[in-house]
Design a protein around this motif. Structure first.
Motif, PDB file in Angstrom:
ATOM      1  N   LYS A  35       0.754  -1.073  -0.094  1.00 31.26           N
ATOM      2  CA  LYS A  35      -0.121  -0.114   0.127  1.00 31.26           C
ATOM      3  C   LYS A  35       0.853   1.099  -0.131  1.00 31.26           C
ATOM      4  CE  LYS A  35      -0.681   0.215   4.944  1.00 31.26           C
ATOM      5  NZ  LYS A  35      -1.566   0.265   6.092  1.00 31.26           N
ATOM      6  N   ASP A  36       2.062   1.078   0.342  1.00 25.67           N
ATOM      7  CA  ASP A  36       2.901   2.327   0.457  1.00 25.67           C
ATOM      8  C   ASP A  36       3.932   2.311  -1.033  1.00 25.67           C
ATOM      9  OD1 ASP A  36       2.350   2.831   2.912  1.00 25.67           O
ATOM     10  OD2 ASP A  36       4.038   1.712   3.955  1.00 25.67           O
ATOM     11  N   CYS A  37       3.520   1.213  -1.781  1.00 24.47           N
ATOM     12  CA  CYS A  37       4.045   1.627  -3.182  1.00 24.47           C
ATOM     13  C   CYS A  37       5.489   0.921  -3.298  1.00 24.47           C
ATOM     14  CB  CYS A  37       4.162   2.870  -3.971  1.00 24.47           C
ATOM     15  SG  CYS A  37       2.374   3.702  -4.427  1.00 24.47           S
ATOM     16  N   GLN A  38       5.649   0.015  -2.328  1.00 19.34           N
ATOM     17  CA  GLN A  38       6.865  -0.881  -2.294  1.00 19.34           C
ATOM     18  C   GLN A  38       6.938  -1.992  -3.204  1.00 19.34           C
ATOM     19  OE1 GLN A  38       7.583  -1.454   1.658  1.00 19.34           O
ATOM     20  NE2 GLN A  38       7.431   0.676   2.240  1.00 19.34           N
ATOM     21  N   ILE A  39       7.868  -2.095  -3.984  1.00 16.81           N
ATOM     22  CA  ILE A  39       7.821  -3.557  -4.906  1.00 16.81           C
ATOM     23  C   ILE A  39       8.251  -4.597  -3.773  1.00 16.81           C
ATOM     24  CG2 ILE A  39       8.875  -4.797  -6.811  1.00 16.81           C
ATOM     25  CD1 ILE A  39       9.085  -2.216  -8.313  1.00 16.81           C
ATOM     26  N   ALA A  40       7.686  -5.775  -3.691  1.00 17.78           N
ATOM     27  CA  ALA A  40       8.201  -6.800  -2.643  1.00 17.78           C
ATOM     28  C   ALA A  40       9.088  -7.757  -3.292  1.00 17.78           C
ATOM     29  CB  ALA A  40       6.641  -7.701  -2.378  1.00 17.78           C
ATOM     30  N   PHE A  41      10.107  -7.912  -2.496  1.00 13.03           N
ATOM     31  CA  PHE A  41      11.280  -8.457  -2.848  1.00 13.03           C
ATOM     32  C   PHE A  41      11.293  -9.851  -1.876  1.00 13.03           C
ATOM     33  CE2 PHE A  41      12.817  -4.815  -4.595  1.00 13.03           C
ATOM     34  CZ  PHE A  41      13.710  -5.013  -5.672  1.00 13.03           C
ATOM     35  N   ASN A  46      16.390  -1.073   1.591  1.00 12.78           N
ATOM     36  CA  ASN A  46      16.534  -0.440   0.451  1.00 12.78           C
ATOM     37  C   ASN A  46      15.292  -0.801  -0.473  1.00 12.78           C
ATOM     38  OD1 ASN A  46      19.661  -1.110   0.943  1.00 12.78           O
ATOM     39  ND2 ASN A  46      19.296   1.109   0.952  1.00 12.78           N
ATOM     40  N   GLU A  47      14.449   0.098  -0.567  1.00 18.40           N
ATOM     41  CA  GLU A  47      13.270  -0.238  -1.399  1.00 18.40           C
ATOM     42  C   GLU A  47      13.482   0.449  -2.737  1.00 18.40           C
ATOM     43  OE1 GLU A  47      11.032  -1.954  -0.028  1.00 18.40           O
ATOM     44  OE2 GLU A  47      11.273  -1.818   2.003  1.00 18.40           O
ATOM     45  N   ILE A  48      12.595  -0.375  -3.750  1.00 17.89           N
ATOM     46  CA  ILE A  48      12.139   0.289  -4.839  1.00 17.89           C
ATOM     47  C   ILE A  48      10.726   0.384  -4.984  1.00 17.89           C
ATOM     48  CG2 ILE A  48      12.104   0.000  -7.526  1.00 17.89           C
ATOM     49  CD1 ILE A  48      14.487  -1.751  -7.258  1.00 17.89           C
ATOM     50  N   PHE A  49      10.218   1.775  -4.999  1.00 15.16           N
ATOM     51  CA  PHE A  49       8.941   1.902  -4.847  1.00 15.16           C
ATOM     52  C   PHE A  49       8.412   2.263  -6.433  1.00 15.16           C
ATOM     53  CE2 PHE A  49      10.720   3.851  -1.161  1.00 15.16           C
ATOM     54  CZ  PHE A  49       9.792   3.569  -0.088  1.00 15.16           C
ATOM     55  N   THR A  50       7.093   2.244  -6.709  1.00 15.11           N
ATOM     56  CA  THR A  50       6.618   2.363  -8.152  1.00 15.11           C
ATOM     57  C   THR A  50       5.424   2.837  -8.009  1.00 15.11           C
ATOM     58  OG1 THR A  50       6.135   1.040 -10.034  1.00 15.11           O
ATOM     59  CG2 THR A  50       5.378   0.020  -7.956  1.00 15.11           C
ATOM     60  N   THR A  51       5.322   3.898  -9.168  1.00 14.99           N
ATOM     61  CA  THR A  51       3.796   4.313  -9.309  1.00 14.99           C
ATOM     62  C   THR A  51       3.510   3.836 -10.922  1.00 14.99           C
ATOM     63  OG1 THR A  51       4.824   6.352 -10.085  1.00 14.99           O
ATOM     64  CG2 THR A  51       3.933   6.243  -7.771  1.00 14.99           C
ATOM     65  N   THR A  52       4.152   2.788 -11.444  1.00 14.37           N
ATOM     66  CA  THR A  52       4.110   2.203 -12.431  1.00 14.37           C
ATOM     67  C   THR A  52       3.573   0.699 -12.442  1.00 14.37           C
ATOM     68  OG1 THR A  52       5.754   3.643 -13.496  1.00 14.37           O
ATOM     69  CG2 THR A  52       5.269   1.520 -14.756  1.00 14.37           C
ATOM     70  N   ASN A  53       2.549   0.412 -13.216  1.00 12.69           N
ATOM     71  CA  ASN A  53       2.073  -1.055 -13.169  1.00 12.69           C
ATOM     72  C   ASN A  53       1.569  -1.335 -11.877  1.00 12.69           C
ATOM     73  OD1 ASN A  53       1.503  -3.641 -14.038  1.00 12.69           O
ATOM     74  ND2 ASN A  53       3.452  -4.637 -13.610  1.00 12.69           N
ATOM     75  N   ILE A  54       0.366  -0.596 -11.311  1.00  7.17           N
ATOM     76  CA  ILE A  54       0.123  -0.813 -10.010  1.00  7.17           C
ATOM     77  C   ILE A  54      -1.439  -1.025  -9.830  1.00  7.17           C
ATOM     78  CG2 ILE A  54       1.921   0.592  -8.820  1.00  7.17           C
ATOM     79  CD1 ILE A  54       0.138   2.947  -8.288  1.00  7.17           C
ATOM     80  N   SER A  55      -2.308  -0.817 -10.833  1.00  9.51           N
ATOM     81  CA  SER A  55      -3.563  -0.864 -11.034  1.00  9.51           C
ATOM     82  C   SER A  55      -4.162  -2.219 -10.335  1.00  9.51           C
ATOM     83  CB  SER A  55      -4.328  -0.955 -12.325  1.00  9.51           C
ATOM     84  OG  SER A  55      -3.816  -1.999 -13.245  1.00  9.51           O
ATOM     85  N   VAL A  79      -1.091  11.970  -5.106  1.00  9.75           N
ATOM     86  CA  VAL A  79      -0.437  12.890  -3.968  1.00  9.75           C
ATOM     87  C   VAL A  79      -0.482  12.156  -2.777  1.00  9.75           C
ATOM     88  CG1 VAL A  79      -0.773  14.775  -2.370  1.00  9.75           C
ATOM     89  CG2 VAL A  79      -1.106  15.151  -4.797  1.00  9.75           C
ATOM     90  N   ASN A  80      -1.525  11.223  -2.316  1.00  5.89           N
ATOM     91  CA  ASN A  80      -1.701  10.257  -1.131  1.00  5.89           C
ATOM     92  C   ASN A  80      -0.407   9.095  -1.248  1.00  5.89           C
ATOM     93  OD1 ASN A  80      -3.065   7.797   0.375  1.00  5.89           O
ATOM     94  ND2 ASN A  80      -3.312   9.780   1.266  1.00  5.89           N
ATOM     95  N   ARG A  81      -0.179   8.652  -2.249  1.00 12.20           N
ATOM     96  CA  ARG A  81       0.869   7.638  -2.619  1.00 12.20           C
ATOM     97  C   ARG A  81       2.126   8.296  -2.228  1.00 12.20           C
ATOM     98  NH1 ARG A  81      -2.568   5.924  -6.913  1.00 12.20           N
ATOM     99  NH2 ARG A  81      -1.239   7.328  -8.601  1.00 12.20           N
ATOM    100  N   ASN A  82       2.432   9.410  -2.742  1.00 12.35           N
ATOM    101  CA  ASN A  82       3.578  10.380  -2.494  1.00 12.35           C
ATOM    102  C   ASN A  82       3.668  10.669  -0.943  1.00 12.35           C
ATOM    103  OD1 ASN A  82       4.551  10.372  -5.197  1.00 12.35           O
ATOM    104  ND2 ASN A  82       3.608  11.982  -5.570  1.00 12.35           N
ATOM    105  N   VAL A  83       2.761  10.757  -0.287  1.00 16.84           N
ATOM    106  CA  VAL A  83       2.788  11.104   0.822  1.00 16.84           C
ATOM    107  C   VAL A  83       3.330   9.830   1.962  1.00 16.84           C
ATOM    108  CG1 VAL A  83       1.098  11.335   3.175  1.00 16.84           C
ATOM    109  CG2 VAL A  83       1.174  12.897   1.172  1.00 16.84           C
ATOM    110  N   LYS A  84       2.728   8.822   1.374  1.00 13.33           N
ATOM    111  CA  LYS A  84       3.037   7.318   1.959  1.00 13.33           C
ATOM    112  C   LYS A  84       4.390   7.211   2.068  1.00 13.33           C
ATOM    113  CE  LYS A  84      -1.545   5.112   1.942  1.00 13.33           C
ATOM    114  NZ  LYS A  84      -1.500   4.916   3.289  1.00 13.33           N
ATOM    115  N   MET A  85       5.273   7.425   0.629  1.00 18.00           N
ATOM    116  CA  MET A  85       6.510   7.070   0.379  1.00 18.00           C
ATOM    117  C   MET A  85       7.338   8.139   0.954  1.00 18.00           C
ATOM    118  SD  MET A  85       6.623   6.200  -3.734  1.00 18.00           S
ATOM    119  CE  MET A  85       5.446   7.332  -4.485  1.00 18.00           C
ATOM    120  N   ILE A  86       7.078   9.311   1.156  1.00 20.35           N
ATOM    121  CA  ILE A  86       7.772  10.444   1.834  1.00 20.35           C
ATOM    122  C   ILE A  86       7.914  10.067   3.206  1.00 20.35           C
ATOM    123  CG2 ILE A  86       7.686  12.850   2.570  1.00 20.35           C
ATOM    124  CD1 ILE A  86       6.650  13.331  -0.211  1.00 20.35           C
TER     125      ILE A  86
END
Length: 439
Positions: free
Chosen positions: A371-377, A383-392, A406-413
């Motif tokens: 939910k925080d846009c982290q790709i699960a490894f 060290n995370e890789i966040f994504t806003t691509t391919n998340i539907s 904006v809400n997704r960015n808030v979670k990442m920040i």
């Protein structure tokens, strides 16, 4: 190039990552760089048709849902441009698309962390100066130089790329045009006698509307094919709009992958329908064209999937079409084609080369996303890789919604800062989607 380890490096500068840049600009202890291979901020330049608007209110700008006092808000843009009163008298919540693009460029021009004309060609998981981090390899396209940067985290915001039929890639770009290039090829299209639009969404409808306006002067025939059961309007009622809320995203995230994929088609009209005002304009234009028994010079046919496009002996194009309800196949000839066939996720080659076997995949196409846009490894990592691509598949029908970005960015920040810099949205709607202890 420098030797320091940045807090994060963002790949791609579209509205989502531009929002991230604007929200982090005033955070002194969060150091970031943003790279994009294009030479300037441009938002769908091929579809900035005059008279078209965003489908969301102006509050869904880059910052307002997180920080209404930000200098990068749309209202401050209007203030600085001397357009507050004109927009007030405009009496619409929606922003004209060309103005939204101008707003994005206005913000981008103020942010020093943005680097255009720089293509990220590789991201490597390394140890540097005794610390695990990512080495980001960047090609400066203008100087043809390669540089290395280091970051604790990476944010993947590479957006999407046009989805087209496989065989049309070899056909002339000026004849078979994806909507992303519509305005670039429009003059060439208008010189033809017959233009066929393929697709059922907002972009298709906007192009049909634009062509109807041009038809009076240029006298060409318009055909509109769509495989959907009809050309339906976007659901803009107030309660359904609550599906574009942080609360619904949290609920959607709680579902299994199978449940999420079964849910998405049921929300189709919230994302893929046509704005009611656009449909009304199309109908009004068609009605007025037929006054006095005049021919409408338009064919509109849903329930029809275009299977193939081939060049014919007349140097025009033959479409192989299938009316799937009657199970009838036919061939249809046209001079030009506009493909309103949408987009697909633009996942960089370096990601697949480096991380394909290290991430957790929920299906052949979808990596697992939190939910925080982290790709699960598969391994635990700081060290995370966040994504806003391919998340539907992970964030639902609001994956491409400007307000929710904006809400997704808030979670990442907040995650990368280790403290709640911005308040995360919750209890924002009147509905609930499961029974709670309080309910």
């Amino acid at each position: 190039m420098n030797n320091k380890i940045h807090d994060f490096i963002a790949v791609g500068i579209g509205p989502f990552n531009l929002s991230l840049a604007a929200l982090t600009d005033r955070i002194d202890d969060l150091d970031a760089l943003f790279f994009d291979e294009t030479h300037r901020m441009q938002w769908h330049p091929g579809m900035l048709i005059e008279g078209t608007d965003l489908q969301v209110p102006f509050m869904a700008d880059l910052v307002t849902f997180a920080d209404p006092t930000s200098p990068y808000s749309f209202l401050n843009y209007l203030h600085k441009q001397g357009r507050m009163y004109p927009f007030f008298f405009f009496q619409k919540l929606e922003v004209p698309r060309p103005e939204y693009n101008d707003y994005l460029q206005w913000v981008a021009d103020q942010l020093k962390a943005l680097h255009f004309g720089c293509r990220v060609i590789d991201v490597v998981d390394v140890e540097y100066e005794g610390e695990r981090c990512y080495k980001v390899v960047v090609l400066d396209k203008e100087k043809d130089e390669t540089h290395f940067y280091y970051a604790k985290h990476v944010v993947l915001g590479t957006g999407s790329k046009p989805l087209v039929f496989e065989n049309v890639k070899d056909l002339p770009n000026e004849d078979v045009v994806h909507t992303s290039r519509y305005l670039y090829e429009k003059d060439h299209l208008l010189k033809s006698n017959h233009i066929t639009v393929i697709g059922s969404g907002q972009s298709a409808a906007e192009i049909v509307t634009d062509l109807l306006h041009e038809q009076q002067e240029h006298d060409f025939y318009i055909t509109w094919f769509t495989r959907s059961a009809g050309i339906f309007q976007l659901d803009t009622a107030k309660l359904p709009q609550e599906f574009f809320s942080p609360d619904y995203v949290n609920y959607f995230q709680s579902l299994s992958y199978e449940q999420r994929m079964n849910t998405l088609p049921k929300l189709h009209t919230l994302q893929n329908g046509v704005d009611p005002s656009t449909l009304s304009e199309i109908y009004d234009l068609l009605y007025q064209r037929t006054v006095g028994g005049k021919g409408k010079r338009v064919t509109i046919q849903p329930i029809t999937e275009v299977k193939e496009i081939q060049r014919n002996s007349n140097h025009e194009y033959s479409l192989t079409c299938h009316q799937w309800q009657k199970d009838e196949t036919f061939t249809y000839d046209t001079e030009k084609v506009v493909l309103a066939t949408g987009y697909k996720p633009n996942i960089p080659d370096w990601f697949m080369d480096r991380f394909e076997h290290e991430v957790i995949w929920e299906s052949e196409k979808h990596f697992k996303v939190s939910k925080d846009c982290q790709i699960a490894f598969k391994d635990e990592r700081k060290n995370e890789i966040f994504t806003t691509t391919n998340i539907s598949h992970a964030h639902g029908t609001g994956a491409n919604n400007l307000g929710l970005s904006v809400n997704r960015n808030v979670k990442m920040i907040n995650y990368m800062s280790g403290r709640p810099i911005y308040e995360e949205g919750h209890d924002t709607i009147f509905q609930q989607f499961r029974m709670t202890d309080e309910g």
